[in-house]
Design a protein around this motif. Sequence first.
Motif, PDB file in Angstrom:
ATOM      1  N   ARG A 175       8.686  -0.132   8.748  1.00 37.05           N
ATOM      2  CA  ARG A 175       7.432  -0.647   8.188  1.00 37.05           C
ATOM      3  C   ARG A 175       7.028   0.101   6.931  1.00 37.05           C
ATOM      4  O   ARG A 175       6.282  -0.413   6.111  1.00 37.05           O
ATOM      5  N   ARG A 176       7.510   1.300   6.753  1.00 30.89           N
ATOM      6  CA  ARG A 176       7.092   2.183   5.665  1.00 30.89           C
ATOM      7  C   ARG A 176       7.245   1.550   4.286  1.00 30.89           C
ATOM      8  O   ARG A 176       6.384   1.678   3.444  1.00 30.89           O
ATOM      9  N   GLY A 177       8.329   0.873   4.020  1.00 28.81           N
ATOM     10  CA  GLY A 177       8.578   0.300   2.704  1.00 28.81           C
ATOM     11  C   GLY A 177       7.959  -1.058   2.492  1.00 28.81           C
ATOM     12  O   GLY A 177       7.982  -1.583   1.392  1.00 28.81           O
ATOM     13  N   ARG A 178       7.367  -1.643   3.523  1.00 23.57           N
ATOM     14  CA  ARG A 178       6.793  -2.981   3.393  1.00 23.57           C
ATOM     15  C   ARG A 178       5.428  -2.930   2.729  1.00 23.57           C
ATOM     16  O   ARG A 178       4.616  -2.063   2.993  1.00 23.57           O
ATOM     17  N   THR A 179       5.193  -3.884   1.861  1.00 19.66           N
ATOM     18  CA  THR A 179       3.884  -4.059   1.240  1.00 19.66           C
ATOM     19  C   THR A 179       3.555  -5.535   1.298  1.00 19.66           C
ATOM     20  O   THR A 179       4.379  -6.351   1.685  1.00 19.66           O
ATOM     21  N   ARG A 180       2.352  -5.876   0.870  1.00 18.63           N
ATOM     22  CA  ARG A 180       1.978  -7.279   0.856  1.00 18.63           C
ATOM     23  C   ARG A 180       2.925  -8.046  -0.051  1.00 18.63           C
ATOM     24  O   ARG A 180       3.291  -7.576  -1.128  1.00 18.63           O
ATOM     25  N   ALA A 181       3.313  -9.235   0.386  1.00 21.65           N
ATOM     26  CA  ALA A 181       4.261 -10.060  -0.352  1.00 21.65           C
ATOM     27  C   ALA A 181       3.746 -10.313  -1.763  1.00 21.65           C
ATOM     28  O   ALA A 181       2.595 -10.678  -1.959  1.00 21.65           O
ATOM     29  N   GLY A 182       4.611 -10.127  -2.738  1.00 26.01           N
ATOM     30  CA  GLY A 182       4.285 -10.449  -4.121  1.00 26.01           C
ATOM     31  C   GLY A 182       3.488  -9.385  -4.851  1.00 26.01           C
ATOM     32  O   GLY A 182       3.156  -9.584  -6.002  1.00 26.01           O
ATOM     33  N   VAL A 183       3.141  -8.286  -4.227  1.00 22.25           N
ATOM     34  CA  VAL A 183       2.371  -7.242  -4.893  1.00 22.25           C
ATOM     35  C   VAL A 183       3.278  -6.040  -5.123  1.00 22.25           C
ATOM     36  O   VAL A 183       3.695  -5.376  -4.184  1.00 22.25           O
ATOM     37  N   ALA A 184       3.577  -5.773  -6.379  1.00 18.65           N
ATOM     38  CA  ALA A 184       4.399  -4.608  -6.722  1.00 18.65           C
ATOM     39  C   ALA A 184       3.544  -3.350  -6.581  1.00 18.65           C
ATOM     40  O   ALA A 184       2.376  -3.334  -6.964  1.00 18.65           O
ATOM     41  N   THR A 185       4.123  -2.304  -6.004  1.00 19.75           N
ATOM     42  CA  THR A 185       3.386  -1.056  -5.808  1.00 19.75           C
ATOM     43  C   THR A 185       4.161   0.123  -6.373  1.00 19.75           C
ATOM     44  O   THR A 185       5.365   0.041  -6.592  1.00 19.75           O
ATOM     45  N   ARG A 186       3.428   1.197  -6.601  1.00 18.88           N
ATOM     46  CA  ARG A 186       4.015   2.479  -6.983  1.00 18.88           C
ATOM     47  C   ARG A 186       3.371   3.542  -6.116  1.00 18.88           C
ATOM     48  O   ARG A 186       2.220   3.416  -5.711  1.00 18.88           O
ATOM     49  N   PRO A 187       4.091   4.626  -5.882  1.00 20.16           N
ATOM     50  CA  PRO A 187       3.533   5.681  -5.026  1.00 20.16           C
ATOM     51  C   PRO A 187       2.557   6.586  -5.771  1.00 20.16           C
ATOM     52  O   PRO A 187       2.752   6.901  -6.944  1.00 20.16           O
ATOM     53  N   VAL A 188       1.502   6.967  -5.069  1.00 19.86           N
ATOM     54  CA  VAL A 188       0.568   7.970  -5.579  1.00 19.86           C
ATOM     55  C   VAL A 188       0.425   9.057  -4.524  1.00 19.86           C
ATOM     56  O   VAL A 188       0.587   8.805  -3.329  1.00 19.86           O
ATOM     57  N   LEU A 189       0.136  10.260  -4.979  1.00 19.38           N
ATOM     58  CA  LEU A 189      -0.114  11.377  -4.081  1.00 19.38           C
ATOM     59  C   LEU A 189      -1.595  11.344  -3.731  1.00 19.38           C
ATOM     60  O   LEU A 189      -2.450  11.453  -4.610  1.00 19.38           O
ATOM     61  N   LEU A 190      -1.895  11.166  -2.459  1.00 19.81           N
ATOM     62  CA  LEU A 190      -3.277  11.071  -1.996  1.00 19.81           C
ATOM     63  C   LEU A 190      -3.805  12.472  -1.711  1.00 19.81           C
ATOM     64  O   LEU A 190      -3.257  13.205  -0.886  1.00 19.81           O
ATOM     65  N   CYS A 191      -4.877  12.859  -2.422  1.00 26.11           N
ATOM     66  CA  CYS A 191      -5.467  14.191  -2.304  1.00 26.11           C
ATOM     67  C   CYS A 191      -6.925  14.070  -1.878  1.00 26.11           C
ATOM     68  O   CYS A 191      -7.613  13.135  -2.291  1.00 26.11           O
ATOM     69  N   LEU A 192      -7.376  15.021  -1.089  1.00 31.30           N
ATOM     70  CA  LEU A 192      -8.769  15.044  -0.643  1.00 31.30           C
ATOM     71  C   LEU A 192      -9.491  16.233  -1.265  1.00 31.30           C
ATOM     72  O   LEU A 192      -8.961  17.342  -1.305  1.00 31.30           O
ATOM     73  N   CYS A 193     -10.698  15.958  -1.748  1.00 28.84           N
ATOM     74  CA  CYS A 193     -11.600  16.998  -2.241  1.00 28.84           C
ATOM     75  C   CYS A 193     -12.938  16.715  -1.582  1.00 28.84           C
ATOM     76  O   CYS A 193     -13.668  15.808  -2.006  1.00 28.84           O
ATOM     77  N   GLY A 194     -13.227  17.432  -0.517  1.00 32.34           N
ATOM     78  CA  GLY A 194     -14.420  17.127   0.262  1.00 32.34           C
ATOM     79  C   GLY A 194     -14.269  15.739   0.871  1.00 32.34           C
ATOM     80  O   GLY A 194     -13.269  15.431   1.493  1.00 32.34           O
ATOM     81  N   ASP A 205     -14.195  13.004  -0.992  1.00 34.81           N
ATOM     82  CA  ASP A 205     -13.588  12.139  -1.999  1.00 34.81           C
ATOM     83  C   ASP A 205     -12.078  12.085  -1.855  1.00 34.81           C
ATOM     84  O   ASP A 205     -11.427  13.091  -1.556  1.00 34.81           O
ATOM     85  N   ARG A 206     -11.520  10.885  -2.100  1.00 33.07           N
ATOM     86  CA  ARG A 206     -10.073  10.660  -2.042  1.00 33.07           C
ATOM     87  C   ARG A 206      -9.585  10.323  -3.441  1.00 33.07           C
ATOM     88  O   ARG A 206     -10.065   9.380  -4.053  1.00 33.07           O
ATOM     89  N   TYR A 207      -8.642  11.122  -3.934  1.00 32.64           N
ATOM     90  CA  TYR A 207      -8.091  10.921  -5.267  1.00 32.64           C
ATOM     91  C   TYR A 207      -6.600  10.623  -5.158  1.00 32.64           C
ATOM     92  O   TYR A 207      -5.907  11.193  -4.316  1.00 32.64           O
ATOM     93  N   GLY A 208      -6.117   9.768  -6.052  1.00 34.50           N
ATOM     94  CA  GLY A 208      -4.699   9.464  -6.114  1.00 34.50           C
ATOM     95  C   GLY A 208      -4.148   9.887  -7.460  1.00 34.50           C
ATOM     96  O   GLY A 208      -4.740   9.594  -8.502  1.00 34.50           O
ATOM     97  N   LEU A 209      -3.028  10.583  -7.435  1.00 34.71           N
ATOM     98  CA  LEU A 209      -2.334  10.988  -8.660  1.00 34.71           C
ATOM     99  C   LEU A 209      -0.990  10.271  -8.687  1.00 34.71           C
ATOM    100  O   LEU A 209      -0.239  10.354  -7.704  1.00 34.71           O
ATOM    101  N   PRO A 210      -0.664   9.566  -9.773  1.00 34.27           N
ATOM    102  CA  PRO A 210       0.651   8.911  -9.834  1.00 34.27           C
ATOM    103  C   PRO A 210       1.750   9.930  -9.549  1.00 34.27           C
ATOM    104  O   PRO A 210       1.775  11.013 -10.126  1.00 34.27           O
ATOM    105  N   LEU A 211       2.642   9.571  -8.643  1.00 36.22           N
ATOM    106  CA  LEU A 211       3.664  10.516  -8.196  1.00 36.22           C
ATOM    107  C   LEU A 211       4.553  10.991  -9.346  1.00 36.22           C
ATOM    108  O   LEU A 211       5.007  12.133  -9.342  1.00 36.22           O
ATOM    109  N   GLY A 212       4.772  10.165 -10.335  1.00 35.50           N
ATOM    110  CA  GLY A 212       5.573  10.563 -11.489  1.00 35.50           C
ATOM    111  C   GLY A 212       4.943  11.667 -12.320  1.00 35.50           C
ATOM    112  O   GLY A 212       5.613  12.313 -13.119  1.00 35.50           O
TER     113      GLY A 212
END
Length: 185
Positions: free
Chosen positions: A28-47, A49-56
Amino acid sequence: MTEASEIETGEAARHRALLDERSASLARRGRTRAGVATRPVLLCLCGEDRYGLPLGEVSQVIPARSCTPVPGAPDAVLGLVALSGRVVSVIGLAAAMGGPDPAAPPQGHFVVLRGGGAAVALAVDRVEGIVPVPVAALADPASPGEPRDRPRLGSEAVSVYAAAGPQGGAVVIIDPRHLLRRYLP
């Protein structure tokens, strides 16, 4: 059947069930909604708040450590650390995004960013993991094929607010290049 062989059979069945569950989870890990291209982000927590940094944009994640303060630096600059023979500037992500200044030494993680210039790490409370985010959320407005007048939300460093992660909660996607413009010459 003896009691010992029944225990072995029960353990084998439980082991097989765990392996099956893990295999299904990985599938299931690699599955996303059909037709929606995705890229990975690093999910970080600060208190809260949830921040995403592009993995690249991320070089590595390390446990936080004490920083050497820099006199006269902006409040978001927590200091300097030595990492693999180089000096790395540490910026508190929450403070850089307009949150409260940290009262205590950094705890959690440092997210070391990629880049050709000065070595920089962002201090976060916790790195949650890698999550997929729609490519449209990560598009650089100056990229070919993208409108140049695309507005930035909230802060110049925020490219979009997106849903990401297993719970699908809101994540503020950060463009580190825009974030660091305030702190680097």
